[in-house]
Design a protein around this motif. Structure first.
Motif, short mmCIF file in Angstrom:
data_model
loop_
_atom_site.label_atom_id
_atom_site.label_comp_id
_atom_site.label_asym_id
_atom_site.label_seq_id
_atom_site.Cartn_x
_atom_site.Cartn_y
_atom_site.Cartn_z
N ASP A 153 8.20 -2.57 -9.30
CA ASP A 153 6.65 -3.27 -10.08
C ASP A 153 5.69 -2.29 -10.43
OD1 ASP A 153 8.65 -5.04 -10.32
OD2 ASP A 153 6.90 -6.82 -9.38
N CYS A 154 5.58 -2.35 -11.11
CA CYS A 154 4.03 -1.06 -12.18
C CYS A 154 2.73 -1.84 -12.50
CB CYS A 154 4.54 -0.66 -13.24
SG CYS A 154 3.43 0.85 -13.73
N LYS A 155 1.87 -1.83 -11.88
CA LYS A 155 0.92 -2.83 -11.90
C LYS A 155 0.07 -1.34 -12.61
CE LYS A 155 -1.57 -5.05 -8.96
NZ LYS A 155 -2.59 -5.69 -7.69
N THR A 156 -0.31 -1.61 -13.84
CA THR A 156 -1.63 -0.74 -14.95
C THR A 156 -2.50 -2.28 -15.09
OG1 THR A 156 0.53 0.37 -15.50
CG2 THR A 156 -1.38 0.59 -16.67
N ILE A 157 -3.87 -0.70 -15.41
CA ILE A 157 -4.50 -1.60 -15.94
C ILE A 157 -5.01 -1.22 -17.29
CG2 ILE A 157 -7.64 -1.32 -15.64
CD1 ILE A 157 -5.92 -3.31 -14.30
N LEU A 158 -5.65 -1.53 -18.11
CA LEU A 158 -5.46 -1.31 -19.03
C LEU A 158 -6.80 -1.67 -19.77
CD1 LEU A 158 -4.57 -0.58 -22.62
CD2 LEU A 158 -3.01 -3.24 -22.96
N SER A 159 -7.34 -0.28 -20.56
CA SER A 159 -8.98 -0.64 -21.24
C SER A 159 -8.83 -0.99 -22.16
CB SER A 159 -9.53 0.47 -20.47
OG SER A 159 -9.72 0.65 -19.54
N VAL A 160 -9.30 -1.25 -23.31
CA VAL A 160 -9.50 -1.41 -24.98
C VAL A 160 -10.63 -1.41 -25.25
CG1 VAL A 160 -7.85 -2.64 -26.78
CG2 VAL A 160 -7.62 -2.53 -24.68
N PHE A 161 -11.31 -0.12 -25.99
CA PHE A 161 -12.58 -0.12 -26.36
C PHE A 161 -12.16 0.03 -28.28
CE2 PHE A 161 -12.30 1.99 -22.48
CZ PHE A 161 -13.49 1.60 -22.18
N PRO A 162 -13.02 -1.18 -28.84
CA PRO A 162 -13.56 -1.97 -28.81
C PRO A 162 -13.00 -3.07 -28.15
CG PRO A 162 -13.58 -1.83 -30.80
CD PRO A 162 -12.89 -0.73 -30.22
N ALA A 163 -13.81 -4.16 -28.25
CA ALA A 163 -12.55 -5.46 -27.46
C ALA A 163 -11.95 -5.26 -28.55
CB ALA A 163 -13.74 -6.23 -26.66
N GLY A 164 -11.09 -7.19 -28.13
CA GLY A 164 -10.02 -7.90 -29.75
C GLY A 164 -8.90 -7.68 -29.48
N LEU A 165 -8.77 -6.75 -28.63
CA LEU A 165 -6.78 -7.15 -29.19
C LEU A 165 -6.24 -7.53 -28.32
CD1 LEU A 165 -4.91 -4.97 -30.44
CD2 LEU A 165 -4.54 -4.04 -28.50
N GLU A 166 -7.49 -8.73 -27.19
CA GLU A 166 -6.81 -9.65 -26.28
C GLU A 166 -6.47 -10.94 -27.32
OE1 GLU A 166 -11.24 -10.70 -26.18
OE2 GLU A 166 -9.87 -8.74 -26.34
N LEU A 167 -6.98 -10.94 -28.48
CA LEU A 167 -6.65 -12.04 -29.67
C LEU A 167 -5.52 -11.99 -29.62
CD1 LEU A 167 -10.41 -12.14 -31.48
CD2 LEU A 167 -9.59 -13.51 -29.31
N MET A 168 -4.66 -10.51 -30.06
CA MET A 168 -3.70 -10.67 -30.83
C MET A 168 -2.60 -10.93 -29.96
SD MET A 168 -1.31 -7.29 -32.00
CE MET A 168 -1.26 -6.47 -30.22
N PHE A 169 -2.66 -10.49 -28.34
CA PHE A 169 -1.86 -10.29 -27.54
C PHE A 169 -1.88 -12.43 -27.41
CE2 PHE A 169 -3.41 -6.08 -25.76
CZ PHE A 169 -2.28 -5.60 -25.91
N GLU A 170 -2.57 -13.08 -27.02
CA GLU A 170 -3.20 -14.66 -26.93
C GLU A 170 -2.12 -15.28 -28.16
OE1 GLU A 170 -6.84 -16.08 -25.50
OE2 GLU A 170 -7.14 -14.97 -26.85
N GLU A 171 -1.71 -14.18 -29.18
CA GLU A 171 -1.30 -14.72 -30.51
C GLU A 171 0.20 -14.79 -30.20
OE1 GLU A 171 -1.74 -14.45 -35.04
OE2 GLU A 171 -3.66 -13.73 -33.79
N LEU A 172 0.89 -13.08 -29.84
CA LEU A 172 1.99 -12.91 -29.05
C LEU A 172 2.56 -13.41 -28.23
CD1 LEU A 172 1.74 -9.10 -29.75
CD2 LEU A 172 2.57 -10.80 -31.18
N GLY A 173 1.27 -13.75 -27.24
CA GLY A 173 2.45 -14.87 -25.99
C GLY A 173 2.33 -16.52 -26.45
N LYS A 174 1.87 -16.90 -27.31
CA LYS A 174 2.75 -18.11 -28.08
C LYS A 174 3.37 -18.35 -28.85
CE LYS A 174 -2.73 -19.83 -28.45
NZ LYS A 174 -3.87 -20.24 -28.87
N LEU A 175 4.15 -17.45 -28.92
CA LEU A 175 5.02 -17.08 -29.95
C LEU A 175 6.70 -18.20 -28.84
CD1 LEU A 175 5.94 -13.18 -31.42
CD2 LEU A 175 5.40 -15.62 -32.51
N PRO A 176 8.03 -19.08 -29.52
CA PRO A 176 8.32 -19.49 -28.37
C PRO A 176 9.28 -18.55 -27.63
CG PRO A 176 9.12 -19.26 -30.75
CD PRO A 176 8.04 -18.65 -30.77
N PRO A 177 9.61 -18.89 -26.49
CA PRO A 177 10.52 -18.22 -25.58
C PRO A 177 11.56 -17.79 -26.03
CG PRO A 177 10.61 -20.12 -24.41
CD PRO A 177 9.41 -19.99 -26.04
#
Length: 181
Positions: A136-160
């Motif tokens: 497994d690969c453990k990575t820290i992702l830093s995003v500048f400026p913030a807000g992309l986590e909102l897109m990630f949350e939306e994508l995370g709600k898509l059906p399996p």
């Protein structure tokens, strides 16, 4: 140092600081809407966990925590996990590998990052990544400026199940991200 020299140096330092432009405000308590930032400690295993089309993410710091300055995400993924080539128009990203191996392409350069290595993917530069090797690969992702986590949350709600690429592209497009053919 004698008292007179100390006072003279202190006065000169104060004068130099006072001459800085108003925009040169350095503080860990940047304010937005009059609210100072609160300190935060995030322990191992803490944070909001989201499965973003197979990319296992844990939000460590979000726009809410940083007044929109940046987002910090921990990713832990098995070999084979990847994100196809894409371009951000709003954010710069930094990928720092803590464990395992991550093959990244930023612009025209492809390399394998190992523990301690990092890659900088500025906005408007195509990039992609894939977990390689046998762990497994453990990575820290830093995003500048913030807000992309909102897109990630939306994508995370898509059906399996198999991803609906048209829906994924539509969501990402609203956040200024396009996939390359």
């Amino acid at each position: 140092m004698n008292r007179n020299v100390f006072l003279k140096r202190s006065a000169l330092s104060a004068a130099a600081l006072a001459s800085l432009p108003a925009f040169a405000h350095f503080s860990s308590k940047d304010e937005k809407d009059g609210k100072p930032l609160d300190p935060k400690i995030v322990r191992k295993g803490e944070g909001k966990q989201v499965n973003v089309i197979g990319d296992q993410q844990t939000f460590k710091l979000t726009s809410e925590d940083t007044n929109g300055l940046f987002t910090l995400i921990e990713e832990v993924n098995p070999p084979g996990t990847m994100i196809p080539p894409h371009v951000h128009t709003n954010e710069d990203e930094i990928f720092k590998v803590l464990e395992g191996e991550l093959e990244v392409t930023v612009g025209d350069e492809t390399t394998i990052l190992k523990a301690g290595d990092l890659a900088f993917a500025p906005k408007n530069v195509p990039h992609t990544w894939k977990v390689v090797g046998d762990q497994d690969c453990k990575t820290i992702l830093s995003v500048f400026p913030a807000g992309l986590e909102l897109m990630f949350e939306e994508l995370g709600k898509l059906p399996p199940g198999p991803p609906d690429f048209a829906k994924i592209s539509e969501i990402c497009g609203r956040y200024g991200i396009s996939f390359l053919a």
